[in-house]
Motif scaffolding. Structure first.
Motif, PDB file in Angstrom:
ATOM      1  N   SER A  95       0.751  -1.238  -0.019  1.00  0.00           N
ATOM      2  CA  SER A  95       0.105  -0.041   0.077  1.00  0.00           C
ATOM      3  C   SER A  95       0.867   1.282  -0.181  1.00  0.00           C
ATOM      4  O   SER A  95       0.524   2.290  -0.671  1.00  0.00           O
ATOM      5  CB  SER A  95      -1.004  -0.031   1.280  1.00  0.00           C
ATOM      6  OG  SER A  95      -1.541   1.164   1.262  1.00  0.00           O
ATOM      7  N   SER A  99      -2.294  -0.681  -3.837  1.00  0.00           N
ATOM      8  CA  SER A  99      -3.025   0.425  -3.707  1.00  0.00           C
ATOM      9  C   SER A  99      -3.088   1.333  -4.827  1.00  0.00           C
ATOM     10  O   SER A  99      -1.843   1.207  -5.729  1.00  0.00           O
ATOM     11  CB  SER A  99      -2.769   1.184  -2.486  1.00  0.00           C
ATOM     12  OG  SER A  99      -1.508   1.777  -2.804  1.00  0.00           O
ATOM     13  N   ASP A 157      -9.021   0.036  -3.544  1.00  0.00           N
ATOM     14  CA  ASP A 157      -9.224   1.118  -2.607  1.00  0.00           C
ATOM     15  C   ASP A 157      -9.020   0.946  -1.050  1.00  0.00           C
ATOM     16  O   ASP A 157      -9.181   1.740  -0.259  1.00  0.00           O
ATOM     17  CB  ASP A 157     -10.185   1.952  -2.983  1.00  0.00           C
ATOM     18  CG  ASP A 157     -10.336   2.537  -4.560  1.00  0.00           C
ATOM     19  OD1 ASP A 157      -9.037   2.921  -5.013  1.00  0.00           O
ATOM     20  OD2 ASP A 157     -11.128   2.508  -5.205  1.00  0.00           O
TER      21      ASP A 157
END
Length: 235
Positions: free
Chosen positions: A43, A74, A100
């Motif tokens: 992420s 991400s 998301d």
């Protein structure tokens, strides 16, 4: 070998180790012991091009060995990354999703061991090696839910960014690593004007930091357009 540095009282099967200059190599060494499957969820990565290159090499090795590889990213991670290596991994059998959902940087190997680590901007960088079965099951379940909520990786349309002379000159000062005051003098403008030019360059390249300017400019080949510019560096 991995040098574990314990910090406080941790549950059995959880070890904290420091993110020194070799920690990412230790993590990728763990990946090579995967028997069946590796799940990599990123992420917020560390600001390290070496980390990115090592990741690409290890994924290639796993795919060559016939292992199942799942890569979860991400949108922020992909925003400034060259997708061509990822698309190449996909063509070789890696499963790639983008979500998301908020999730933590994690690597899960065969559901037997996991690594959690902090990303760029962390005040106190850390990484945890996890072997505790209950926590491993929870991590894998969360990764699965995030995976199911995601969508496939798509190839972005070709984008050609053309900079004017002022923006090219500002980019060159960043590439040279000049401090703002020296860069402003070099360009013959005030410090305030120079910083305004940097803000405009961020907007033009759709990034949010000077480091990202460097990454994005390198991806778009803009540094190659600067006459006499040295090799790209991390800003």
């Amino acid at each position: 070998m991995m040098e574990h540095k314990r910090s406080g009282r941790l549950a059995a099967g959880i070890v904290r180790f420091s993110q020194d200059g070799r920690w990412d190599q230790d993590v990728h060494r763990l990946l090579r012991y995967a028997r069946h499957e590796a799940v990599v969820a990123v992420s917020n990565p560390a600001n390290s091009l070496d980390h990115l290159r090592l990741g690409q090499v290890v994924v290639d090795d796993l795919l060559s060995a016939g292992k199942q590889v799942r890569l979860l990213y991400s949108p922020d991670y992909l925003e400034l990354r060259d997708r061509r290596p990822l698309l190449r991994h996909s063509s070789r059998g890696a499963q790639i999703r983008v979500t998301d959902n908020d999730f933590h940087n994690a690597l899960i190997i065969d559901r037997r061991v996991a690594v959690l680590w902090s990303g760029a901007g962390a005040d106190h960088p850390y990484a945890y090696l996890v072997r505790e079965p209950a926590l491993l099951r929870a991590l894998h379940q969360f990764a699965l839910l995030s995976w199911q909520s995601g969508h496939g990786l798509t190839e972005p349309a070709e984008t050609r960014v053309v900079l004017d002379d002022t923006a090219r000159a500002v980019l060159n000062t960043l590439n040279l690593g000049l401090i703002d005051e020296a860069a402003a003098r070099r360009l013959g403008v005030s410090l305030r004007t120079y910083r305004r030019h940097i803000a405009e360059l961020m907007t033009r390249l759709e990034v949010r930091s000077r480091f990202q300017i460097g990454v994005r400019a390198a991806q778009l080949g803009l540094l190659d357009d600067i006459a006499g510019a040295p090799a790209a560096r991390e800003f």
